[in-house]
Design an enzyme around this catalytic site. Structure first.
Site, PDB file in Angstrom:
ATOM      1  CE1 TYR A  57      21.157  71.017  42.400  1.00 32.74           C
ATOM      2  CE2 TYR A  57      21.285  73.037  41.764  1.00 32.74           C
ATOM      3  CZ  TYR A  57      22.016  71.850  42.193  1.00 32.74           C
ATOM      4  OH  TYR A  57      23.333  71.739  42.089  1.00 32.74           O
ATOM      5  N   GLY A 222      32.409  75.312  52.198  1.00 36.35           N
ATOM      6  CA  GLY A 222      32.059  74.041  53.076  1.00 36.35           C
ATOM      7  C   GLY A 222      30.648  74.188  52.794  1.00 36.35           C
TER       8      GLY A 222
END
Length: 325
Positions: A57, A222
């Site tokens: 990341y 989601g």
């Protein structure tokens, strides 16, 4: 389960605890410098005690800076913070595992982390390149020996650099490989997978519960709608009518309903956000609970469709999503 903003940990099979909600720190594209630092500080102030990160990341240094600052302020003690780091696909070779974890510790400037997980069961060509490619632009795979990689993780725990060990995106067969490994020293305590009302993971959840493995839900709301890596054929979760009506009933957002649904199932959620208002909102899920009937109704929304299919790697021998679960 008696949960509150102050007390929302559940037990792991190794005797350690994991907070049921964490802050996800992944961003596509990469977050602007400084953004992760602010997000983590905001989260800790709000009551989060679990931060989910990873070497790939590119922001672990900011996560560490924020955690250390909050410790220095006296807001939290180190032992109250739960940090999860991840081993990337190019570092599955056993001799590379300890240096990979040490690099994470160096970036965070911490002595240990709470959980270290194998991010994906698919090994790539070992080396410095995160996405090693051939002349045709295809990712170069490596032969995966998940058991050998796991033994190297066990050595990291023995060295005191990590408290708990887990996996991510593993299917049942891959979990069984580790669980049935001769001479297994430490069982995986978590499996981080996509999980939400449109993809409820009922069978994998049941299997994991039978083996005392906690499911951690990534993408619990989601995902973004980037068609280069997201399955956009499934409609956006948060537009669902049932979630909207339940939100109205409880005076909550659809996101809060979705997160509450998973934590009531004993599933850890790690919604990612870099927006202070959203970070605060996502945490406000301990002042209401869904009825058994509502839980069943939300569960029935399952479409068995993933948003994160990782199809670009579907020809990898250890691609996890060909199996039913």
């Amino acid at each position: 389960m008696n949960l509150s903003a102050a007390h929302h940990q559940i037990s792991l099979s190794d005797g350690n605890n994991i907070p049921l909600i964490g802050l996800g720190t992944y961003s596509d594209p990469r977050p602007v410098p400084g953004k992760t630092y602010v997000a983590v500080k905001t989260a800790i102030d709000e009551g989060y005690r679990h931060i989910d990160g990873a070497y790939v990341y590119h922001n672990e240094h900011e996560v560490g800076e924020a955690i250390r600052e909050k410790i220095a302020e006296g807001k939290v003690k180190r032992e109250e913070i739960f940090y999860c780091g991840k081993l990337w696909n190019t570092e599955h070779v056993p001799s590379m595992v300890l240096p990979a974890l040490e690099r994470t510790l160096k970036a965070l400037k911490l002595d240990y982390i709470d959980l270290y997980i194998i991010e994906l069961p698919m090994a790539f060509k070992p080396g410095k390149e995160i996405y090693p490619r051939d002349e045709n632009g295809r990712i170069i795979y490596d032969k995966t020996n998940l058991c050998a990689t796991w033994e190297a993780l066990e050595a990291c725990k023995d060295a005191g650099l990590v408290k708990s060990l887990g996996v991510s995106n593993f299917n049942r067969r891959q979990l069984e490989l580790i669980l049935n490994k001769p001479g297994l020293k430490y069982k995986p305590v978590t499996n981080q997978v996509e999980c939400h009302p449109y993809f409820t993971q009922t069978k994998l959840l049941k299997f994991c519960q039978q083996h005392d493995i906690v499911i951690v839900a990534h993408s619990p709301l989601g995902t973004c709608r980037n068609p280069s890596w997201v399955n956009v054929s499934s409609p956006p979760l948060l537009n669902d009518e049932l979630l909207t009506s339940l939100g109205k009933k409880y005076n909550k957002t659809q996101a809060q309903i979705v997160l509450r649904f998973n934590i009531q199932r004993g599933i850890v959620v790690i919604p990612k956000s870099f927006t202070p208002e959203r970070i605060k909102e996502n945490f406000q899920i301990f002042d209401f609970s869904l009825t058994e009937e509502e839980m069943k109704d939300i569960d029935a929304l399952n479409k068995n469709v993933r948003y994160v299919e990782l199809l670009m790697w579907s020809d990898h021998p250890e691609y996890p999503f060909h199996d039913e679960y």
